[in-house]
Scaffold this active site. Structure first.
Site, short mmCIF file in Angstrom:
data_model
loop_
_atom_site.label_atom_id
_atom_site.label_comp_id
_atom_site.label_asym_id
_atom_site.label_seq_id
_atom_site.Cartn_x
_atom_site.Cartn_y
_atom_site.Cartn_z
N GLN A 95 0.65 -1.33 0.20
CA GLN A 95 -0.13 -0.20 0.59
C GLN A 95 0.64 1.62 -0.08
O GLN A 95 0.25 2.35 -0.68
CB GLN A 95 -1.20 0.49 1.28
N SER B 286 -10.39 7.12 -2.74
CA SER B 286 -10.74 7.01 -0.94
C SER B 286 -9.84 8.27 -0.67
O SER B 286 -10.30 9.54 0.10
CB SER B 286 -9.58 6.18 -0.52
N ASN C 155 -16.43 -6.61 -4.97
CA ASN C 155 -16.48 -5.63 -5.10
C ASN C 155 -15.31 -5.07 -6.06
O ASN C 155 -15.96 -4.43 -7.57
CB ASN C 155 -16.02 -4.32 -4.32
N LYS D 154 1.72 2.01 -2.99
CA LYS D 154 0.18 1.99 -4.31
C LYS D 154 0.39 3.28 -3.95
O LYS D 154 -0.56 4.12 -4.16
CB LYS D 154 -0.48 0.77 -4.19
N LYS E 234 -3.09 -0.89 6.73
CA LYS E 234 -3.38 -2.08 6.46
C LYS E 234 -4.11 -2.70 7.51
O LYS E 234 -3.18 -2.72 8.42
CB LYS E 234 -3.42 -3.05 5.74
N GLY F 150 -12.62 -0.37 3.09
CA GLY F 150 -13.06 -1.48 3.07
C GLY F 150 -11.69 -2.09 2.27
O GLY F 150 -10.62 -2.14 2.09
N ASP F 151 -11.68 -3.28 2.36
CA ASP F 151 -11.02 -4.60 0.84
C ASP F 151 -11.99 -5.94 1.47
O ASP F 151 -13.59 -5.80 1.97
CB ASP F 151 -9.69 -4.85 2.35
N THR G 68 -11.79 0.79 -7.81
CA THR G 68 -10.81 -0.04 -8.24
C THR G 68 -11.03 -0.88 -9.63
O THR G 68 -10.14 -1.36 -10.15
CB THR G 68 -10.76 -1.15 -6.74
P1 NDP Z 1 -14.91 -8.85 -2.01
O1 NDP Z 1 -15.23 -9.37 0.19
O2 NDP Z 1 -15.95 -8.08 -2.48
O3 NDP Z 1 -15.08 -9.84 -2.74
C1 NDP Z 1 -13.89 -10.47 -2.62
C2 NDP Z 1 -13.93 -11.89 -4.13
O4 NDP Z 1 -13.17 -13.08 -3.87
C3 NDP Z 1 -14.85 -12.57 -3.17
O5 NDP Z 1 -15.41 -12.61 -4.75
C4 NDP Z 1 -14.46 -13.82 -2.67
O6 NDP Z 1 -15.15 -15.21 -2.86
C5 NDP Z 1 -13.06 -14.49 -3.51
N1 NDP Z 1 -11.72 -14.48 -2.18
C6 NDP Z 1 -11.61 -13.75 -1.26
N2 NDP Z 1 -11.00 -14.54 -0.85
C7 NDP Z 1 -10.60 -16.12 -1.37
C8 NDP Z 1 -10.10 -16.88 -1.49
N3 NDP Z 1 -8.78 -17.37 0.11
N4 NDP Z 1 -10.22 -17.71 -2.72
C9 NDP Z 1 -10.65 -17.43 -3.62
N5 NDP Z 1 -11.93 -16.82 -3.37
C10 NDP Z 1 -11.62 -15.71 -2.61
O7 NDP Z 1 -12.99 -8.21 -1.87
P2 NDP Z 1 -12.89 -6.21 -2.98
O8 NDP Z 1 -13.14 -6.89 -4.24
O9 NDP Z 1 -12.78 -5.73 -2.12
O10 NDP Z 1 -11.08 -6.98 -2.81
C11 NDP Z 1 -11.07 -8.27 -3.73
C12 NDP Z 1 -9.51 -8.30 -4.48
O11 NDP Z 1 -8.51 -6.51 -4.26
C13 NDP Z 1 -8.58 -8.20 -2.97
O12 NDP Z 1 -6.93 -8.51 -3.09
C14 NDP Z 1 -8.37 -7.07 -2.17
O13 NDP Z 1 -7.07 -7.12 -1.27
C15 NDP Z 1 -8.48 -6.36 -3.30
N6 NDP Z 1 -8.30 -4.42 -3.41
C16 NDP Z 1 -9.94 -4.14 -3.06
C17 NDP Z 1 -9.81 -2.63 -2.93
C18 NDP Z 1 -11.74 -2.17 -2.81
O14 NDP Z 1 -11.71 -0.51 -3.42
N7 NDP Z 1 -12.15 -2.99 -1.99
C19 NDP Z 1 -8.48 -2.00 -2.96
C20 NDP Z 1 -7.66 -2.40 -3.84
C21 NDP Z 1 -7.27 -3.62 -4.13
P3 NDP Z 1 -15.59 -16.09 -1.30
O15 NDP Z 1 -17.36 -14.87 -0.87
O16 NDP Z 1 -15.77 -16.83 -1.46
O17 NDP Z 1 -14.53 -15.58 -0.01
O1 2IT Z 2 -6.17 -2.49 -1.24
C1 2IT Z 2 -6.39 -1.61 -1.15
O2 2IT Z 2 -5.93 -0.56 -2.01
C2 2IT Z 2 -8.30 -1.46 -0.88
N1 2IT Z 2 -8.30 -1.98 -0.10
C3 2IT Z 2 -8.37 0.22 -1.06
C4 2IT Z 2 -7.68 1.20 0.42
C5 2IT Z 2 -8.23 2.70 0.39
O3 2IT Z 2 -7.89 3.15 1.76
O4 2IT Z 2 -8.97 2.88 -0.61
#
Ligand code: NDP
Ligand code: 2IT
Length: 456
Positions: free
Chosen positions: A120, A388, A249, A123, A135, A174-175, A218
């Site tokens: 992070q 953010s 998301n 990034k 984080k 969130g994450d 994202t």
């Molecule tokens: P969500 O909780 O909205 O969705 C996560 C998705 O990934 C779900 O479909 C989940 O399935 C799947 N998943 C999670 N863990 C696993 C696993 N161990 N094996 C297989 N599938 C898995 O999270 P986000 O969409 O927010 O985050 C997804 C990725 O993006 C993460 O790596 C996060 O760090 C990254 N990210 C998110 C940001 C954001 O703004 N939200 C910003 C930058 C990066 P299931 O329901 O079965 O767990």
């Molecule tokens: O991994 C990431 O960049 C996030 N989950 C978003 C972090 C943020 O502060 O919006």
């Protein structure tokens, strides 16, 4: 280190650095992996720049400013007392308040959060905004919990976290497992405990200080990154088959933007497996998925009962499906080296990482060796934290920007990140190594700020 490190000595210094890091952080494999990925780019860059290595800048970046670990105790609907472990890693605040998401997932460990906080830092630097790196999260599993249980957990988590965060100190978001519902409960409890109405969290609801397009940012950003990379080869999304993993998301808004730009997204997944819809996951199907995930809190396997042309592949990941472009948007290490080779063999020419560190180290090398377009997570998914940062600005100024304005800022930010990667990542043969470019560009801004502060 001596003043100038000769090229043939760089690897030896890298190995020595990693040995020390592993000794100090035993068993933290994800953290080791993230640091190693960065130093492979940065060590060669700083070899002839003694100002960085004499001041131990990389060593200091790879040692978090602060690690906070706490017990989270809450009561479930049956009256049982549950105990989880909460964390906040404040990695580096050289260029702004600590900033980064909270992850609620049973796989959360100190190692996972340290890797994420380290990433992070780079990034957030790439976004060009004044944001440090942090984080946090907990090994809590929101799946199968009632809204009341999630609320009680969030409140208990914030009972401790509020001591360590603040709008100019550390601003979580969130994450995985932390979305609009959780941010609402967390913000409500912060406000209650401190009597302060401040922008201490981002990803808030639009009614209480949230920013337009933060939810979409994202996924959209990861697709804009690919659009910029394609443009550098005089190409577009038009007619390209795209694989997307995850169904949360990031994944859902990546699909929306792929479709919008003329591509065809054909997969989504969760931890149970993936769905393949050769007809494409269009807007109507996507709206159904968003409702499934956010309202019904169901599983992606249910897609095939609703949409007949699709198939579900239990326990598998989508990378075996032939494609032009791939968007891993679920979690870390979800593309193994074998899967990377399968993607290449089947004709994949571009990967943009929506998730954090989704490709194993050797998989990344396979992509870069094949000279395909590869955008590493710290560049590709930075659109989320960038918006953010814009939410923080709006909160401080007590204003709301329009959707058009925010769309413009997001798209300009992703173009800016793309161009920084090109500036620092172009190889002698013209190939752009976006990983190298992102690592060096992210490093330089933080490092120069640290140098300005002296040894603190
Ligand atoms: P969500 O909780 O909205 O969705 C996560 C998705 O990934 C779900 O479909 C989940 O399935 C799947 N998943 C999670 N863990 C696993 C696993 N161990 N094996 C297989 N599938 C898995 O999270 P986000 O969409 O927010 O985050 C997804 C990725 O993006 C993460 O790596 C996060 O760090 C990254 N990210 C998110 C940001 C954001 O703004 N939200 C910003 C930058 C990066 P299931 O329901 O079965 O767990
Ligand atoms: O991994 C990431 O960049 C996030 N989950 C978003 C972090 C943020 O502060 O919006």
């Amino acid at each position: 280190m001596s003043k100038i490190v000769p090229a043939e000595k760089v690897e030896e210094y890298q190995n020595r650095f990693m040995e020390g890091l592993k000794r100090r952080n035993p068993g933290e494999t994800e953290f080791h992996q993230a640091v190693y990925e960065v130093i492979q780019s940065v060590f060669p860059y700083i070899a002839d720049k003694p100002r960085y290595h004499e001041k131990q800048i990389l060593e200091r970046m790879a040692e978090p400013d602060r690690v906070i670990i706490f017990r989270v105790c809450w009561e479930d609907d049956e009256g049982n007392i549950r105990v989880n472990r909460g964390y906040r890693i404040q990695n580096n605040n050289a260029i702004g308040p600590y900033k980064g998401g909270l992850r609620f997932h049973p796989s959360v460990t100190l190692s996972v959060l340290k890797f994420l906080a380290f990433e992070q830092t780079f990034k957030n630097s790439l976004t060009g905004l004044p944001l440090g790196g942090g984080k946090g999260g907990a090994d809590f599993n929101p799946k199968g919990k009632s809204d009341n249980e999630v609320m009680r957990f969030c409140q208990a988590f914030m009972n401790e976290l509020h001591h360590h965060i603040g709008p100019n100190l550390d601003v979580p978001a969130g994450d995985i497992g932390v979305g609009a519902r959780e941010i609402g409960y967390l913000f409500g409890q912060y406000k209650n405990l401190t009597h302060q109405y401040v922008g201490v969290l981002t990803g808030k609801g639009l009614e209480y200080g949230g920013s337009l397009i933060r939810t979409e940012a994202t996924g959209y950003g990861a697709v804009y990154m690919m659009e910029n990379m394609l443009a550098s080869r005089n190409d577009t999304f038009e007619g390209k088959t795209c694989l997307v993993s995850g169904s949360g998301n990031v994944a859902t808004y990546a699909v929306e933007k792929i479709n919008h730009l003329g591509g065809k997204a054909v997969t989504l997944s969760d931890s149970g497996g993936y769905i393949h819809d050769p007809d494409g996951i269009d807007a109507e199907k996507l709206a159904w998925v968003v409702n499934l995930k956010n309202v019904k809190r169901g599983r992606i396997s249910e897609y095939v009962d609703e949409f007949k042309g699709a198939t579900f592949h239990a326990g598998k990941r989508p990378w075996e499906v032939p494609c032009d472009l791939a968007f891993p948007c679920a979690t870390q290490n979800e593309i193994s080296v074998d899967e990377a080779k399968t993607l290449l063999k089947n004709g994949c020419t571009g990967v943009s990482e929506g998730a954090n560190m989704p490709t194993e180290q050797d998989g990344i090398h396979a992509f870069i060796d094949a000279k395909i377009l590869f955008a590493p997570s710290k560049a590709a998914n930075a659109g989320g934290v960038a918006v953010s940062g814009l939410e923080m600005s709006q909160n401080s100024a007590r204003i709301h920007w329009s959707e058009d304005e925010l769309q413009r800022l997001l798209s300009e930010t992703m173009k800016g990140i793309h161009d920084k990667c090109v500036q620092y990542g172009r190889e002698d043969d013209g190939y752009v190594n976006y990983l190298k470019g992102a690592n060096i560009a992210g490093f330089v801004k933080v490092a120069d700020a640290m140098l300005a502060y002296g040894v603190v």
